[in-house]
Design a protein around this motif. Structure first.
Motif, short mmCIF file in Angstrom:
data_model
loop_
_atom_site.label_atom_id
_atom_site.label_comp_id
_atom_site.label_asym_id
_atom_site.label_seq_id
_atom_site.Cartn_x
_atom_site.Cartn_y
_atom_site.Cartn_z
N ASN A 293 0.81 -1.22 0.00
CA ASN A 293 0.00 0.00 0.00
C ASN A 293 0.84 1.27 0.00
OD1 ASN A 293 -2.23 -1.69 0.04
ND2 ASN A 293 -2.49 -1.56 2.26
N ASP A 294 2.04 1.19 -0.56
CA ASP A 294 2.95 2.35 -0.65
C ASP A 294 3.13 3.04 0.70
OD1 ASP A 294 4.73 3.81 -2.13
OD2 ASP A 294 3.24 5.20 -2.97
N ALA A 295 3.18 2.20 1.76
CA ALA A 295 3.34 2.72 3.12
C ALA A 295 4.19 1.73 3.90
CB ALA A 295 1.98 2.91 3.78
N TRP A 296 4.53 2.10 5.14
CA TRP A 296 5.45 1.28 5.92
C TRP A 296 4.75 0.40 6.96
CZ3 TRP A 296 9.98 0.37 4.04
CH2 TRP A 296 10.60 1.32 3.23
N ASP A 297 3.42 0.45 7.03
CA ASP A 297 2.71 -0.37 8.02
C ASP A 297 2.97 -1.86 7.80
OD1 ASP A 297 1.68 1.95 9.00
OD2 ASP A 297 -0.25 1.76 7.99
N ILE A 298 3.02 -2.27 6.55
CA ILE A 298 3.30 -3.66 6.19
C ILE A 298 4.52 -3.66 5.27
CG2 ILE A 298 2.43 -5.76 5.09
CD1 ILE A 298 -0.41 -4.73 5.68
N ASN A 299 5.65 -4.09 5.81
CA ASN A 299 6.86 -4.14 4.99
C ASN A 299 7.68 -5.36 5.36
OD1 ASN A 299 9.53 -3.21 6.59
ND2 ASN A 299 7.74 -2.15 7.46
N TYR A 300 8.52 -5.81 4.44
CA TYR A 300 9.29 -7.03 4.63
C TYR A 300 10.74 -6.81 4.20
CZ TYR A 300 4.72 -9.25 5.03
OH TYR A 300 3.44 -9.57 5.41
N GLY A 301 11.63 -7.33 5.02
CA GLY A 301 13.04 -7.37 4.68
C GLY A 301 13.51 -8.82 4.61
N PRO A 302 14.72 -9.05 4.08
CA PRO A 302 15.19 -10.43 3.89
C PRO A 302 15.81 -11.01 5.16
CG PRO A 302 16.84 -8.91 3.10
CD PRO A 302 15.68 -8.06 3.55
N ALA A 303 15.72 -12.32 5.29
CA ALA A 303 16.43 -12.99 6.38
C ALA A 303 17.93 -12.89 6.17
CB ALA A 303 16.00 -14.45 6.47
N ASP A 304 18.37 -12.85 4.91
CA ASP A 304 19.79 -12.72 4.57
C ASP A 304 19.91 -11.63 3.51
OD1 ASP A 304 22.41 -12.90 3.76
OD2 ASP A 304 22.36 -15.05 3.33
N ALA A 305 20.49 -10.49 3.88
CA ALA A 305 20.57 -9.35 2.97
C ALA A 305 21.43 -9.63 1.75
CB ALA A 305 21.13 -8.14 3.73
N ASN A 306 22.29 -10.61 1.80
CA ASN A 306 23.20 -10.89 0.69
C ASN A 306 22.69 -11.98 -0.26
OD1 ASN A 306 25.30 -9.05 1.50
ND2 ASN A 306 25.70 -10.45 3.21
N SER A 307 21.49 -12.46 0.01
CA SER A 307 20.94 -13.53 -0.83
C SER A 307 19.84 -12.98 -1.74
CB SER A 307 20.38 -14.65 0.03
OG SER A 307 19.80 -15.65 -0.77
N LEU A 308 19.86 -13.40 -3.01
CA LEU A 308 18.82 -12.99 -3.95
C LEU A 308 17.63 -13.94 -3.96
CD1 LEU A 308 20.95 -11.79 -7.02
CD2 LEU A 308 20.07 -10.47 -5.08
N ILE A 309 17.70 -14.97 -3.15
CA ILE A 309 16.59 -15.92 -2.97
C ILE A 309 16.48 -16.19 -1.48
CG2 ILE A 309 15.70 -18.24 -3.43
CD1 ILE A 309 17.33 -18.27 -5.99
N GLY A 310 15.28 -16.04 -0.92
CA GLY A 310 15.22 -16.31 0.51
C GLY A 310 13.89 -16.03 1.17
#
Length: 349
Positions: A293-310
């Motif tokens: 929804n172009d907002a920060w209420d629901i956002n996700y980051g990676p478990a591993d910042a250096n992985s392109l799959i995860g």
């Protein structure tokens, strides 16, 4: 001095006399045992979360000891067929009746008599009587069939509703996040009612609307309402009996690797059949993460910042690191079918 001694002796004799009188109370040689009047033999009780405060009343005709004295009564419960060798006392009184809630009885049957949860068992109930803690006599026992209840959290909730014809057997599901909490993304093609069910049928617990974001375990309760078709992030807590349904108007990527940097999300395309979002675009070296929804209420980051799959983590401050500029296909899998988490892939074309 003699007067004081005489007074002490008199008091002592009086006390001994009183004790002697109490000890010499003689009960009838043919004591009339109490007669259990309620519950009736063969009664069946099915305990549910909704009726856990309902009362089971045990009532009896009083015992007859042939003397005027205070009689103590107690109610015993035992598994059928063991002649009360294994038993619990559910209460004591000097009256001719005693009550216990279905929930209280249910917990004691499971925790103390170790009867199976969510299953029917036959128990025996009887009333005992005693006078001065002695001369115990018992009523004839009655048998009750009790179906116990215990919240055994399922590994997922089914989500039947108007969007799929109210068929729990074919409904989409949301998986457990913790023991009693559930979360998932589901597309509903109509703004209408739905429910959560603890199994893919109507024979187990189904959760309807109790108002104010609360769930009801009353099977006759109204459904939960969404106002418009779309993708919804559903959350349910079957212990706290709460839920939320958040409309997801868009999910996009954001960050220094994306076209709009941190200023705005770049929307992804949703595939109803797969419950996946995807986009093909040019990325530059930098950071990338996902939000709704172009907002920060629901956002996700990676478990591993250096992985392109995860694996994605809700509200995680991290971002995927894009090292090389190029054209990429970015996919976000919200189905949680395999693997059992929200997943992403970033593949260079």
């Amino acid at each position: 001095m003699k007067k004081i001694l005489l007074i002490i002796m008199a008091l002592t004799i009086g006390m001994l006399s009183a004790c002697k009188k109490e000890a010499l109370v003689t009960v009838s040689s043919n004591i009339g045992a109490p007669v259990l009047k309620n519950p009736a033999d063969g009664t069946s009780i099915a305990v549910t979360a909704a009726d856990s405060n309902q009362m089971l009343t045990t009532k009896w005709q009083k015992a007859d000891y042939g003397v005027s004295a205070v009689i103590s009564y107690f109610v015993q419960v035992a598994p059928t067929g063991n002649n009360f060798k294994t038993k619990i006392v559910i209460g004591a009184t000097t009256a001719d009746s005693l009550q216990i809630t279905y929930g209280g009885l249910n917990n004691r049957l499971i925790n103390q008599l170790h009867l199976p949860a969510n299953s029917a068992s036959t128990i025996e109930v009887r009333t005992g009587a005693a006078i001065y803690g002695k001369d115990s006599v018992f009523s004839k026992s009655v048998k009750l069939t009790v179906t116990t209840f215990k919240v055994l959290a399922p590994d997922k909730l089914s989500v039947p509703g108007a969007y799929q014809g109210w068929n729990p057997g074919a409904a989409l599901t949301i998986p457990a996040v913790t023991t009693f909490t559930y979360e998932g993304y589901i597309y509903m093609n109509v703004g209408d009612y739905f429910k959560f069910t603890s199994a893919p049928d109507w024979d187990h617990i189904n959760y309807g609307d109790a108002g104010g974001g609360k769930l009801s375990t009353d099977g006759a309760a109204a459904g939960l309402k969404v106002d418009a078709p779309g993708v919804y992030k559903l959350n349910a807590d079957i212990q706290a009996l709460t839920y939320s349904a958040t409309l997801i108007n868009s999910i996009g990527i954001i960050g220094t690797a994306t076209p709009h940097g941190w200023d705005a999300s770049t929307a992804m395309t949703y595939d109803v059949a797969t419950n996946k979002y995807s986009i093909k675009l040019n990325l530059v070296p930098g950071a990338l993460k996902f939000r709704a929804n172009d907002a920060w209420d629901i956002n996700y980051g990676p478990a591993d910042a250096n992985s392109l799959i995860g694996k994605l983590i809700f509200n995680d401050p991290g971002a995927v690191t894009i090292n090389d500029a190029g054209n990429y296909t970015v996919t976000l899998d919200m189905s949680q079918t395999n693997p059992k988490y929200y997943a992403y892939t970033i593949v260079k074309n």
